[in-house]
Design an enzyme around this catalytic site. Structure first.
Site, mmCIF file in Angstrom:
data_model
loop_
_atom_site.group_PDB
_atom_site.id
_atom_site.type_symbol
_atom_site.label_atom_id
_atom_site.label_comp_id
_atom_site.label_asym_id
_atom_site.label_seq_id
_atom_site.Cartn_x
_atom_site.Cartn_y
_atom_site.Cartn_z
ATOM 1 N N ARG A 1 -0.294 -17.579 -97.383
ATOM 2 C CA ARG A 1 0.854 -17.815 -98.255
ATOM 3 C C ARG A 1 1.743 -18.832 -97.548
ATOM 4 O O ARG A 1 2.226 -18.587 -96.434
ATOM 5 C CB ARG A 1 1.627 -16.525 -98.475
ATOM 6 C CG ARG A 1 2.859 -16.784 -99.291
ATOM 7 C CD ARG A 1 3.692 -15.555 -99.480
ATOM 8 N NE ARG A 1 4.838 -15.880 -100.299
ATOM 9 C CZ ARG A 1 6.082 -15.522 -100.007
ATOM 10 N NH1 ARG A 1 6.343 -14.814 -98.947
ATOM 11 N NH2 ARG A 1 7.067 -15.873 -100.800
ATOM 12 N N GLU B 1 0.187 -10.627 -105.266
ATOM 13 C CA GLU B 1 0.131 -11.991 -104.732
ATOM 14 C C GLU B 1 -1.053 -12.166 -103.788
ATOM 15 O O GLU B 1 -1.668 -13.225 -103.743
ATOM 16 C CB GLU B 1 1.449 -12.337 -104.040
ATOM 17 C CG GLU B 1 2.561 -12.537 -105.066
ATOM 18 C CD GLU B 1 3.941 -12.624 -104.464
ATOM 19 O OE1 GLU B 1 4.366 -13.733 -104.145
ATOM 20 O OE2 GLU B 1 4.587 -11.574 -104.296
ATOM 21 N N HIS C 1 8.323 -17.888 -106.038
ATOM 22 C CA HIS C 1 7.561 -16.776 -106.650
ATOM 23 C C HIS C 1 6.435 -17.299 -107.542
ATOM 24 O O HIS C 1 5.955 -16.581 -108.427
ATOM 25 C CB HIS C 1 8.453 -15.881 -107.548
ATOM 26 C CG HIS C 1 9.421 -15.011 -106.828
ATOM 27 N ND1 HIS C 1 10.646 -14.690 -107.376
ATOM 28 C CD2 HIS C 1 9.359 -14.380 -105.637
ATOM 29 C CE1 HIS C 1 11.299 -13.891 -106.538
ATOM 30 N NE2 HIS C 1 10.541 -13.695 -105.476
ATOM 31 N N ASN D 1 0.267 -13.508 -94.565
ATOM 32 C CA ASN D 1 1.618 -13.912 -94.963
ATOM 33 C C ASN D 1 2.509 -13.788 -93.722
ATOM 34 O O ASN D 1 2.882 -12.681 -93.333
ATOM 35 C CB ASN D 1 2.094 -12.979 -96.089
ATOM 36 C CG ASN D 1 3.474 -13.344 -96.591
ATOM 37 O OD1 ASN D 1 4.130 -14.250 -96.057
ATOM 38 N ND2 ASN D 1 3.938 -12.637 -97.604
ATOM 39 N N ARG E 1 21.572 -11.929 -102.741
ATOM 40 C CA ARG E 1 21.882 -13.339 -103.050
ATOM 41 C C ARG E 1 22.717 -13.414 -104.324
ATOM 42 O O ARG E 1 22.476 -12.681 -105.278
ATOM 43 C CB ARG E 1 20.591 -14.135 -103.274
ATOM 44 C CG ARG E 1 19.783 -14.304 -102.033
ATOM 45 C CD ARG E 1 18.494 -15.071 -102.315
ATOM 46 N NE ARG E 1 17.420 -14.517 -101.520
ATOM 47 C CZ ARG E 1 16.156 -14.474 -101.885
ATOM 48 N NH1 ARG E 1 15.781 -14.978 -103.042
ATOM 49 N NH2 ARG E 1 15.247 -13.941 -101.118
#
Ligand code: AMP
Length: 398
Positions: A91, A384, A180, A7, A241
Protein backbone atom coordinates in the site's frame (compact mmCIF):
# COMPACT_ATOMS: atom_id res chain seq x y z
CA UNK A 1 -0.03 -18.22 -5.83
CA UNK A 2 0.40 -16.63 -2.40
CA UNK A 3 0.66 -12.86 -2.15
CA UNK A 4 2.08 -10.95 0.81
CA UNK A 5 0.40 -7.58 1.36
CA UNK A 6 2.29 -4.96 3.34
CA UNK A 7 1.15 -1.64 4.76
CA UNK A 8 4.05 0.24 6.40
CA UNK A 9 3.55 3.13 8.80
CA UNK A 10 6.32 5.14 10.45
CA UNK A 11 6.72 2.84 13.47
CA UNK A 12 4.40 -0.02 12.63
CA UNK A 13 3.50 -2.33 9.79
CA UNK A 14 0.56 -4.55 9.01
CA UNK A 15 0.74 -7.60 6.79
CA UNK A 16 -1.53 -10.26 5.35
CA UNK A 17 -0.60 -13.40 3.47
CA UNK A 18 -3.33 -14.46 1.03
CA UNK A 19 -3.71 -17.64 -0.98
CA UNK A 20 -5.06 -16.35 -4.28
CA UNK A 21 -6.29 -19.75 -5.48
CA UNK A 22 -9.37 -19.08 -3.32
CA UNK A 23 -8.51 -15.60 -1.95
CA UNK A 24 -8.30 -17.03 1.57
CA UNK A 25 -6.33 -15.42 4.37
CA UNK A 26 -3.40 -17.64 5.39
CA UNK A 27 -1.93 -15.46 8.15
CA UNK A 28 -1.85 -11.83 9.19
CA UNK A 29 -0.10 -9.68 11.70
CA UNK A 30 1.20 -6.44 13.00
CA UNK A 31 4.64 -5.17 13.97
CA UNK A 32 4.57 -2.33 16.47
CA UNK A 33 7.11 0.11 17.90
CA UNK A 34 9.66 -0.31 15.09
CA UNK A 35 12.80 1.62 16.09
CA UNK A 36 11.49 2.12 19.64
CA UNK A 37 11.77 0.27 22.94
CA UNK A 38 9.40 -2.65 23.29
CA UNK A 39 9.07 -3.54 19.61
CA UNK A 40 7.06 -6.68 18.89
CA UNK A 41 5.45 -8.77 16.22
CA UNK A 42 1.98 -10.22 16.70
CA UNK A 43 1.25 -13.03 14.24
CA UNK A 44 -2.31 -14.26 13.76
CA UNK A 45 -2.58 -17.75 12.28
CA UNK A 46 -5.76 -18.87 10.55
CA UNK A 47 -6.84 -20.99 13.53
CA UNK A 48 -7.42 -17.62 15.24
CA UNK A 49 -4.40 -17.97 17.57
CA UNK A 50 -2.14 -14.97 18.26
CA UNK A 51 1.61 -15.40 18.77
CA UNK A 52 3.69 -12.52 20.11
CA UNK A 53 7.44 -12.06 19.59
CA UNK A 54 9.15 -9.30 21.52
CA UNK A 55 12.62 -8.35 20.35
CA UNK A 56 14.52 -5.22 19.30
CA UNK A 57 13.54 -4.20 15.76
CA UNK A 58 15.65 -1.15 14.89
CA UNK A 59 14.17 -0.57 11.43
CA UNK A 60 11.63 -1.74 8.82
CA UNK A 61 14.12 -4.23 7.32
CA UNK A 62 14.49 -5.95 10.71
CA UNK A 63 10.70 -5.92 11.17
CA UNK A 64 10.05 -7.46 7.75
CA UNK A 65 12.88 -9.98 8.18
CA UNK A 66 11.28 -11.18 11.42
CA UNK A 67 7.89 -11.32 9.67
CA UNK A 68 9.27 -13.47 6.85
CA UNK A 69 11.26 -15.71 9.24
CA UNK A 70 8.09 -16.29 11.25
CA UNK A 71 6.04 -17.11 8.15
CA UNK A 72 8.54 -19.82 7.13
CA UNK A 73 9.17 -21.11 10.66
CA UNK A 74 8.30 -24.85 10.91
CA UNK A 75 6.62 -24.01 14.23
CA UNK A 76 3.60 -22.48 12.43
CA UNK A 77 3.63 -24.46 9.19
CA UNK A 78 2.43 -21.43 7.19
CA UNK A 79 4.98 -21.57 4.35
CA UNK A 80 7.47 -24.30 3.51
CA UNK A 81 9.74 -21.89 1.66
CA UNK A 82 9.86 -18.27 0.54
CA UNK A 83 9.33 -19.41 -3.06
CA UNK A 84 5.66 -19.86 -2.23
CA UNK A 85 5.28 -16.06 -2.09
CA UNK A 86 4.76 -15.12 -5.74
CA UNK A 87 4.72 -11.35 -5.21
CA UNK A 88 4.46 -8.62 -2.60
CA UNK A 89 1.77 -5.92 -2.78
CA UNK A 90 2.50 -2.62 -1.05
CA UNK A 91 0.00 0.00 0.00
CA UNK A 92 1.56 3.30 -1.11
CA UNK A 93 -0.30 6.42 -0.12
CA UNK A 94 0.68 9.01 -2.71
CA UNK A 95 1.73 8.82 -6.35
CA UNK A 96 1.14 12.49 -7.11
CA UNK A 97 -0.17 12.67 -10.68
CA UNK A 98 2.14 9.90 -11.88
CA UNK A 99 -0.10 6.81 -11.74
CA UNK A 100 -3.79 6.12 -12.19
CA UNK A 101 -3.32 2.34 -11.77
CA UNK A 102 -1.30 -0.05 -9.67
CA UNK A 103 2.15 -0.85 -11.11
CA UNK A 104 5.00 -3.32 -10.78
CA UNK A 105 7.71 -1.47 -8.89
CA UNK A 106 10.94 -0.52 -10.67
CA UNK A 107 13.31 2.39 -10.08
CA UNK A 108 11.14 4.73 -12.17
CA UNK A 109 8.19 4.01 -9.89
CA UNK A 110 10.36 4.53 -6.81
CA UNK A 111 11.48 7.90 -8.22
CA UNK A 112 7.84 8.95 -8.65
CA UNK A 113 6.96 7.86 -5.10
CA UNK A 114 10.01 9.72 -3.74
CA UNK A 115 8.94 12.85 -5.64
CA UNK A 116 5.46 12.60 -4.11
CA UNK A 117 6.96 12.46 -0.59
CA UNK A 118 6.57 16.21 -0.38
CA UNK A 119 2.81 15.67 -0.69
CA UNK A 120 2.61 12.86 1.90
CA UNK A 121 5.53 13.47 4.27
CA UNK A 122 4.19 11.15 6.98
CA UNK A 123 3.15 8.25 4.78
CA UNK A 124 5.36 7.87 1.71
CA UNK A 125 8.72 7.58 3.57
CA UNK A 126 7.71 4.45 5.57
CA UNK A 127 6.02 3.03 2.42
CA UNK A 128 9.36 3.44 0.60
CA UNK A 129 11.23 1.79 3.49
CA UNK A 130 8.91 -1.22 3.20
CA UNK A 131 9.61 -1.64 -0.52
CA UNK A 132 13.36 -1.24 -0.07
CA UNK A 133 13.35 -3.80 2.76
CA UNK A 134 11.47 -6.39 0.67
CA UNK A 135 13.80 -5.81 -2.28
CA UNK A 136 16.67 -6.69 0.07
CA UNK A 137 15.03 -9.65 1.79
CA UNK A 138 13.41 -11.26 -1.29
CA UNK A 139 15.43 -9.89 -4.25
CA UNK A 140 13.85 -12.13 -6.92
CA UNK A 141 10.23 -11.47 -5.97
CA UNK A 142 8.23 -8.76 -7.75
CA UNK A 143 6.85 -5.86 -5.69
CA UNK A 144 3.68 -4.07 -6.73
CA UNK A 145 2.59 -0.58 -5.68
CA UNK A 146 -1.11 0.01 -5.05
CA UNK A 147 -1.72 3.71 -4.54
CA UNK A 148 -4.39 5.30 -2.34
CA UNK A 149 -4.61 8.18 -4.79
CA UNK A 150 -4.73 6.20 -8.06
CA UNK A 151 -8.50 5.59 -8.37
CA UNK A 152 -9.22 9.33 -8.14
CA UNK A 153 -6.79 10.24 -10.94
CA UNK A 154 -9.77 9.93 -13.30
CA UNK A 155 -11.16 13.22 -11.91
CA UNK A 156 -11.35 16.05 -14.46
CA UNK A 157 -9.84 19.52 -13.82
CA UNK A 158 -13.14 21.07 -12.61
CA UNK A 159 -13.11 18.51 -9.77
CA UNK A 160 -9.45 18.78 -8.85
CA UNK A 161 -8.39 22.40 -9.46
CA UNK A 162 -8.76 24.67 -6.41
CA UNK A 163 -9.93 28.26 -6.81
CA UNK A 164 -6.46 29.62 -5.99
CA UNK A 165 -3.94 31.38 -8.22
CA UNK A 166 -3.33 28.79 -10.96
CA UNK A 167 0.41 29.08 -10.44
CA UNK A 168 0.11 27.09 -7.18
CA UNK A 169 -1.03 24.14 -9.25
CA UNK A 170 1.63 24.71 -11.88
CA UNK A 171 4.47 25.25 -9.41
CA UNK A 172 3.57 22.98 -6.52
CA UNK A 173 0.89 20.63 -7.87
CA UNK A 174 -1.60 21.94 -5.29
CA UNK A 175 -4.81 20.17 -6.38
CA UNK A 176 -7.35 17.64 -5.15
CA UNK A 177 -5.85 14.13 -5.11
CA UNK A 178 -8.30 12.22 -2.92
CA UNK A 179 -7.50 9.22 -0.75
CA UNK A 180 -9.05 5.88 0.32
CA UNK A 181 -9.05 5.11 -3.43
CA UNK A 182 -8.40 1.38 -2.99
CA UNK A 183 -11.38 1.11 -0.66
CA UNK A 184 -13.77 3.18 -2.83
CA UNK A 185 -12.86 1.11 -5.89
CA UNK A 186 -13.15 -2.21 -4.04
CA UNK A 187 -16.59 -1.57 -2.53
CA UNK A 188 -17.89 -0.11 -5.81
CA UNK A 189 -16.76 -3.15 -7.82
CA UNK A 190 -18.09 -5.54 -5.16
CA UNK A 191 -21.47 -3.77 -5.23
CA UNK A 192 -21.71 -3.85 -9.04
CA UNK A 193 -21.04 -7.61 -8.98
CA UNK A 194 -23.51 -8.16 -6.12
CA UNK A 195 -26.25 -6.22 -7.91
CA UNK A 196 -25.42 -7.71 -11.33
CA UNK A 197 -25.26 -4.21 -12.86
CA UNK A 198 -22.46 -3.27 -15.31
CA UNK A 199 -20.06 -0.85 -13.60
CA UNK A 200 -20.49 1.73 -16.37
CA UNK A 201 -24.25 1.89 -15.77
CA UNK A 202 -24.21 2.78 -12.07
CA UNK A 203 -24.11 6.27 -10.62
CA UNK A 204 -22.67 5.44 -7.21
CA UNK A 205 -21.81 7.32 -4.04
CA UNK A 206 -19.38 5.38 -1.85
CA UNK A 207 -19.27 6.45 1.80
CA UNK A 208 -16.09 5.27 3.55
CA UNK A 209 -16.85 6.23 7.14
CA UNK A 210 -14.22 5.41 9.74
CA UNK A 211 -11.68 7.26 11.79
CA UNK A 212 -10.86 9.01 8.55
CA UNK A 213 -13.87 9.42 6.29
CA UNK A 214 -14.42 10.24 2.65
CA UNK A 215 -17.09 10.00 -0.03
CA UNK A 216 -16.59 9.43 -3.74
CA UNK A 217 -18.90 10.02 -6.68
CA UNK A 218 -18.43 7.26 -9.26
CA UNK A 219 -19.87 7.57 -12.75
CA UNK A 220 -19.13 5.42 -15.83
CA UNK A 221 -17.00 3.26 -13.54
CA UNK A 222 -14.71 6.20 -12.68
CA UNK A 223 -14.22 8.43 -9.67
CA UNK A 224 -15.45 11.87 -10.76
CA UNK A 225 -15.15 13.59 -7.38
CA UNK A 226 -14.16 12.87 -3.81
CA UNK A 227 -14.27 14.74 -0.53
CA UNK A 228 -10.64 14.48 0.57
CA UNK A 229 -8.41 16.87 -1.27
CA UNK A 230 -4.80 17.97 -1.40
CA UNK A 231 -4.49 16.13 1.92
CA UNK A 232 -6.84 13.83 3.88
CA UNK A 233 -7.86 16.86 5.99
CA UNK A 234 -10.52 18.12 3.58
CA UNK A 235 -14.15 17.10 3.36
CA UNK A 236 -16.22 15.38 6.02
CA UNK A 237 -15.98 15.94 9.77
CA UNK A 238 -13.78 13.06 10.97
CA UNK A 239 -12.57 11.46 14.20
CA UNK A 240 -9.91 14.08 14.88
CA UNK A 241 -9.74 16.01 11.58
CA UNK A 242 -11.83 19.10 11.01
CA UNK A 243 -12.79 18.49 7.39
CA UNK A 244 -14.03 21.63 5.62
CA UNK A 245 -13.89 24.88 7.54
CA UNK A 246 -13.66 28.50 6.49
CA UNK A 247 -9.94 28.85 5.60
CA UNK A 248 -9.90 32.26 7.31
CA UNK A 249 -10.33 30.54 10.70
CA UNK A 250 -6.81 29.22 10.36
CA UNK A 251 -5.21 32.66 10.37
CA UNK A 252 -7.63 34.09 12.93
CA UNK A 253 -7.06 31.37 15.55
CA UNK A 254 -3.32 31.34 14.98
CA UNK A 255 -3.17 35.05 15.76
CA UNK A 256 -5.47 34.84 18.77
CA UNK A 257 -3.62 31.90 20.34
CA UNK A 258 -0.14 32.81 19.08
CA UNK A 259 0.26 29.46 17.33
CA UNK A 260 2.85 28.35 14.80
CA UNK A 261 1.70 26.80 11.47
CA UNK A 262 2.78 23.37 12.76
CA UNK A 263 0.76 23.78 15.95
CA UNK A 264 -2.30 24.84 13.98
CA UNK A 265 -1.82 21.90 11.63
CA UNK A 266 -1.71 19.56 14.62
CA UNK A 267 -4.94 21.06 15.97
CA UNK A 268 -6.78 20.63 12.66
CA UNK A 269 -5.54 17.06 12.15
CA UNK A 270 -5.43 15.63 15.68
CA UNK A 271 -7.61 17.72 17.98
CA UNK A 272 -10.61 18.66 15.84
CA UNK A 273 -13.45 16.70 14.24
CA UNK A 274 -15.86 14.88 16.55
CA UNK A 275 -13.13 14.79 19.24
CA UNK A 276 -12.89 18.57 19.18
CA UNK A 277 -16.65 19.12 19.26
CA UNK A 278 -17.43 16.51 21.90
CA UNK A 279 -14.40 17.33 24.12
CA UNK A 280 -14.59 13.61 24.86
CA UNK A 281 -13.61 11.06 22.20
CA UNK A 282 -12.90 10.45 18.52
CA UNK A 283 -14.41 6.98 18.77
CA UNK A 284 -17.97 6.81 17.45
CA UNK A 285 -18.98 4.05 19.86
CA UNK A 286 -17.99 6.24 22.83
CA UNK A 287 -19.88 9.17 21.34
CA UNK A 288 -22.98 7.07 20.72
CA UNK A 289 -22.95 5.68 24.27
CA UNK A 290 -22.52 9.12 25.80
CA UNK A 291 -25.09 10.74 23.53
CA UNK A 292 -27.64 8.08 24.55
CA UNK A 293 -26.85 8.90 28.17
CA UNK A 294 -27.71 12.56 27.53
CA UNK A 295 -24.33 14.16 26.76
CA UNK A 296 -25.24 17.09 24.49
CA UNK A 297 -21.71 17.72 23.17
CA UNK A 298 -21.41 14.11 21.98
CA UNK A 299 -24.86 14.30 20.40
CA UNK A 300 -23.85 17.54 18.67
CA UNK A 301 -20.65 15.96 17.32
CA UNK A 302 -22.61 13.05 15.88
CA UNK A 303 -25.23 15.25 14.28
CA UNK A 304 -22.58 17.48 12.66
CA UNK A 305 -20.85 14.37 11.27
CA UNK A 306 -24.08 12.88 9.89
CA UNK A 307 -25.09 16.23 8.40
CA UNK A 308 -21.74 16.56 6.62
CA UNK A 309 -22.18 13.11 5.02
CA UNK A 310 -25.74 13.92 3.96
CA UNK A 311 -24.68 17.24 2.40
CA UNK A 312 -22.10 15.53 0.21
CA UNK A 313 -24.52 12.78 -0.82
CA UNK A 314 -26.88 15.50 -2.02
CA UNK A 315 -24.19 17.39 -3.88
CA UNK A 316 -22.81 14.25 -5.55
CA UNK A 317 -26.30 13.21 -6.64
CA UNK A 318 -26.62 16.68 -8.19
CA UNK A 319 -23.27 16.30 -9.97
CA UNK A 320 -24.27 12.96 -11.49
CA UNK A 321 -27.88 13.92 -12.27
CA UNK A 322 -29.08 11.34 -9.75
CA UNK A 323 -27.77 8.30 -7.96
CA UNK A 324 -28.41 4.57 -8.41
CA UNK A 325 -26.45 3.17 -5.49
CA UNK A 326 -25.23 4.43 -2.11
CA UNK A 327 -22.62 2.27 -0.39
CA UNK A 328 -21.63 2.37 3.28
CA UNK A 329 -18.24 1.02 4.34
CA UNK A 330 -15.49 1.58 6.96
CA UNK A 331 -15.84 0.95 10.72
CA UNK A 332 -18.82 3.30 11.07
CA UNK A 333 -20.41 2.63 7.68
CA UNK A 334 -20.28 -1.13 8.14
CA UNK A 335 -21.33 -1.30 11.78
CA UNK A 336 -23.42 1.64 12.82
CA UNK A 337 -27.08 1.20 11.89
CA UNK A 338 -27.90 4.40 13.74
CA UNK A 339 -25.50 6.58 11.74
CA UNK A 340 -26.74 5.03 8.48
CA UNK A 341 -30.31 5.74 9.55
CA UNK A 342 -29.69 9.41 10.33
CA UNK A 343 -27.62 9.92 7.18
CA UNK A 344 -30.34 8.41 4.95
CA UNK A 345 -33.21 10.21 6.70
CA UNK A 346 -34.68 12.71 4.24
CA UNK A 347 -33.01 11.22 1.16
CA UNK A 348 -36.34 9.79 -0.02
CA UNK A 349 -36.60 12.72 -2.47
CA UNK A 350 -33.67 11.13 -4.33
CA UNK A 351 -35.45 7.77 -4.39
CA UNK A 352 -33.32 6.39 -1.53
CA UNK A 353 -35.40 4.60 1.11
CA UNK A 354 -33.72 2.75 3.93
CA UNK A 355 -35.42 -0.40 5.26
CA UNK A 356 -35.16 -0.21 9.09
CA UNK A 357 -35.24 -4.00 9.46
CA UNK A 358 -32.61 -4.71 6.81
CA UNK A 359 -30.50 -1.88 8.24
CA UNK A 360 -29.88 -3.89 11.43
CA UNK A 361 -27.04 -5.69 9.61
CA UNK A 362 -23.42 -5.36 10.85
CA UNK A 363 -20.19 -5.96 9.02
CA UNK A 364 -21.45 -7.97 6.07
CA UNK A 365 -22.43 -7.41 2.47
CA UNK A 366 -26.14 -6.61 2.37
CA UNK A 367 -28.76 -4.52 0.63
CA UNK A 368 -30.51 -2.31 3.19
CA UNK A 369 -32.93 -0.34 1.00
CA UNK A 370 -36.66 -1.07 0.74
CA UNK A 371 -37.95 -3.09 -2.21
CA UNK A 372 -39.48 0.04 -3.76
CA UNK A 373 -36.37 2.21 -3.28
CA UNK A 374 -35.10 3.25 -6.71
CA UNK A 375 -31.66 3.78 -5.18
CA UNK A 376 -29.95 0.63 -3.91
CA UNK A 377 -28.44 1.25 -0.49
CA UNK A 378 -25.77 -1.28 0.45
CA UNK A 379 -23.39 -2.16 3.24
CA UNK A 380 -20.15 -3.44 1.71
CA UNK A 381 -17.31 -4.35 4.08
CA UNK A 382 -14.11 -2.95 2.67
CA UNK A 383 -11.05 -5.17 2.23
CA UNK A 384 -8.11 -3.09 1.07
CA UNK A 385 -5.65 -5.97 1.53
CA UNK A 386 -7.64 -8.21 -0.80
CA UNK A 387 -7.90 -5.39 -3.33
CA UNK A 388 -4.10 -4.94 -3.16
CA UNK A 389 -3.55 -8.70 -3.51
CA UNK A 390 -5.88 -8.87 -6.55
CA UNK A 391 -4.08 -6.02 -8.31
CA UNK A 392 -0.72 -7.59 -7.46
CA UNK A 393 -1.76 -10.98 -8.86
CA UNK A 394 -3.20 -9.42 -12.02
CA UNK A 395 -0.01 -7.47 -12.71
CA UNK A 396 2.45 -10.28 -12.07
CA UNK A 397 0.42 -12.70 -14.17
CA UNK A 398 0.09 -10.25 -17.08
P1 AMP B 1 -12.08 2.45 10.94
O1 AMP B 1 -11.17 3.63 10.93
O2 AMP B 1 -12.67 2.14 9.59
O3 AMP B 1 -11.47 1.24 11.58
O4 AMP B 1 -13.34 2.84 11.86
C1 AMP B 1 -13.20 3.13 13.22
C2 AMP B 1 -14.44 3.81 13.73
O5 AMP B 1 -15.57 2.92 13.55
C3 AMP B 1 -14.38 4.11 15.23
O6 AMP B 1 -14.79 5.45 15.46
C4 AMP B 1 -15.37 3.14 15.82
O7 AMP B 1 -15.98 3.64 16.97
C5 AMP B 1 -16.38 3.03 14.71
N1 AMP B 1 -17.26 1.87 14.93
C6 AMP B 1 -16.97 0.57 14.92
N2 AMP B 1 -18.07 -0.17 15.25
C7 AMP B 1 -19.07 0.71 15.48
C8 AMP B 1 -20.44 0.61 15.86
N3 AMP B 1 -21.00 -0.58 16.08
N4 AMP B 1 -21.16 1.74 16.02
C9 AMP B 1 -20.59 2.95 15.81
N5 AMP B 1 -19.32 3.11 15.43
C10 AMP B 1 -18.56 2.01 15.26
Amino acid sequence: MKILVINCGSSSLKFQLLDMSDESLVASGLVERIGLDGSRLVLKTNDGEEHTFEQPLPDHTAALKLTIDTLISPEFNILKSLDEIGAVGHRIVHAGEAYSESVIIDEEVMDAVEKATDLAPLHNPPNILGVRAMQKIMPGTPNVAVFDTAFHQSMEPPAYIYPLPYRFYEKYRVRRYGFHGTSHKYVFETAAKFLGIPKEEMRTITCHLGNGSSLAAIQNGKSIDTTMGFTPLEGLVMGTRSGNIDPAIYHYVMQKENLSPDEMDQILNKESGVLGISCYSSDFRDLSDNASAGDMQCALALSIFRRSVKKYIGSYAALMGGVDCIIFTGGIGENSALDRRYICEGLEFLGAKLDPKKNKVRGKLAEISTDDSTVKILVVPTNEELAIARDTLRLVQA
